[in-house]
Design an enzyme around this catalytic site. Sequence first.
Site, mmCIF file in Angstrom:
data_model
loop_
_atom_site.group_PDB
_atom_site.id
_atom_site.type_symbol
_atom_site.label_atom_id
_atom_site.label_comp_id
_atom_site.label_asym_id
_atom_site.label_seq_id
_atom_site.Cartn_x
_atom_site.Cartn_y
_atom_site.Cartn_z
ATOM 1 N N SER A 68 0.857 -1.484 -0.191
ATOM 2 C CA SER A 68 -0.302 -0.087 -0.018
ATOM 3 C C SER A 68 0.792 1.533 -0.160
ATOM 4 O O SER A 68 2.609 1.821 0.140
ATOM 5 C CB SER A 68 -0.950 0.362 1.132
ATOM 6 O OG SER A 68 0.014 0.216 2.328
ATOM 7 N N LYS A 69 -0.263 2.384 -0.362
ATOM 8 C CA LYS A 69 1.133 3.355 -0.124
ATOM 9 C C LYS A 69 1.707 3.962 1.071
ATOM 10 O O LYS A 69 2.991 4.490 1.562
ATOM 11 C CB LYS A 69 -0.315 4.943 -0.148
ATOM 12 C CG LYS A 69 0.309 5.893 0.221
ATOM 13 C CD LYS A 69 -0.683 7.512 -1.118
ATOM 14 C CE LYS A 69 -0.348 8.569 -0.527
ATOM 15 N NZ LYS A 69 0.444 8.934 0.393
#
Length: 504
Positions: free
Chosen positions: A261-262
């Site tokens: 994920s970011k």
Amino acid sequence: MERKVRVRFAPSPTGPLHIGGVRTALYNYLFAKQSGGEFILRIEDTDSTRFVPGAEEYIIESFKWLGITFDEGVGIGGPFAPYRQSERRSVYKTYVDQLLESGHAYIAFDTPAELDAKRAEMPNFQYDASTRMMMRNSLTLTKEEVDQLVANGQQYVVRAKVEPNEDIEVNDLIRGKVVINSSVLDDKVLYKSADELPTYHLANIVDDHLMEISHVIRGEEWLPSAPLHVLLYRYFGWSDTMPQFAHLSLLLKPDGNGKLSKRDGDRLGFPVFPLNWKDSKTGELSSGYREAGYFPEAVVNFLALLGWNPGNDEELFSMDDLIKLFSIERCSKNGARFDYEKGKWFNHKYLLMKDNDEVARMMLPQLQAHNVEAPFEMVVKVAALMKDRVSFVKDLWEPCAFFFVAPVEYDEKTIKKRWKEDTPAQMRELVALLQGIDDFSIQKTEEVVMNWVTTNQYHLGNVMNAFRLTLVGEGKGPHIFEITDILGKEETIRRIERAVATIG
Ligand code: GLU
């Protein structure tokens, strides 16, 4: 007869393109190119609530940077234009009507409040064969009531009518045969009267069919949608030309636990997007590979090997190599751990492969930023000598600065250790010695200096480290005669004299 290969990348413009999406596009591209097929960019923007301005431009720019090109699509055109789904409204309505007529879909009037009430009443509520007869839809209302509601402008959705208890087979080129029982599926919304737009499921199927897509290569997160897609192809009577599916495994966090994920990128300090992106609402900045100093070829090479392997230990592949070698069969079923250090390693390798003139040219802005003017040939020599020490061009300034800016301070520790009482006298001797050398090449200078040290029985370590200190300002750096070669005779002498004057 074999079908012509036509694949598409079909992003929804809901924000910056995640690096996993870039990998999906890359695999589609490689597959299309190796089979002489076509690669299409379709923008799936039918969910107006999730539309983000600038996202489409971002996607297009990302692929331009990476050298992934499309044959048809948004920004290019082609025989099936338009390729932006919001411009294809009129296309979809026909197909919605077709499903309603054939009884494979129905109209539902349930409001969000009514659906919430139902969910509160039935904990595991799902709109499907077991519940649809309790709801307000064209299966439970009379035709007159339905017509009346529609005529009154009552908002509705169209839902797929999924019959229960059927094993649906999805033949996946990576996963093999995946069987899902239709009873677990819900009657997905295919169309909303509110914005007169289809949802992803309907638009995706209709466009894949109309655009003659032969293979759907996409992320694993879309596998749960595949059974419904198989059903829709059947409802439309298109099963014979249904594309072949290939669902790619997820990109996993560096520790292998869960989806990348970011936040992982923010936490561990690496980009998960191709380009920088600024969220126009929150102002939040997400960093991109381009701005982090990556070469597009390195990113492509790195991503290609995250979920695919060539079957041997080789790791460095150009786009042309990848086009030749790629195969869906060698795509992994299991998630690929995102090894960011490996990404840096690839960049390092590509930096080494660049020719020195090019690296030098890329260094020029850094020199300018430090008000340094240097002959280009000198920058080329520095690039050649120093590029092996870094992963990114932007990191070259720090270890190279001393070539361009003579030291004015000298490292205390090295002075203490190496600058002895007799050092100034030795350095003066060294100056005289160097002055006498006509051929200031690496070999000649080294030979003369070494001779001098040996003949005088000087302490080699002290002399050479003191010499280095005068040129670099500290006790590290490349081979000393590589340095003298680049600095040249005059500058080398000037630096020794200045150090003697300063340190004393
Ligand atoms: N619009 C979907 C996405 O955002 C497309 C999925 C697919 O390739 O079918 O990824």
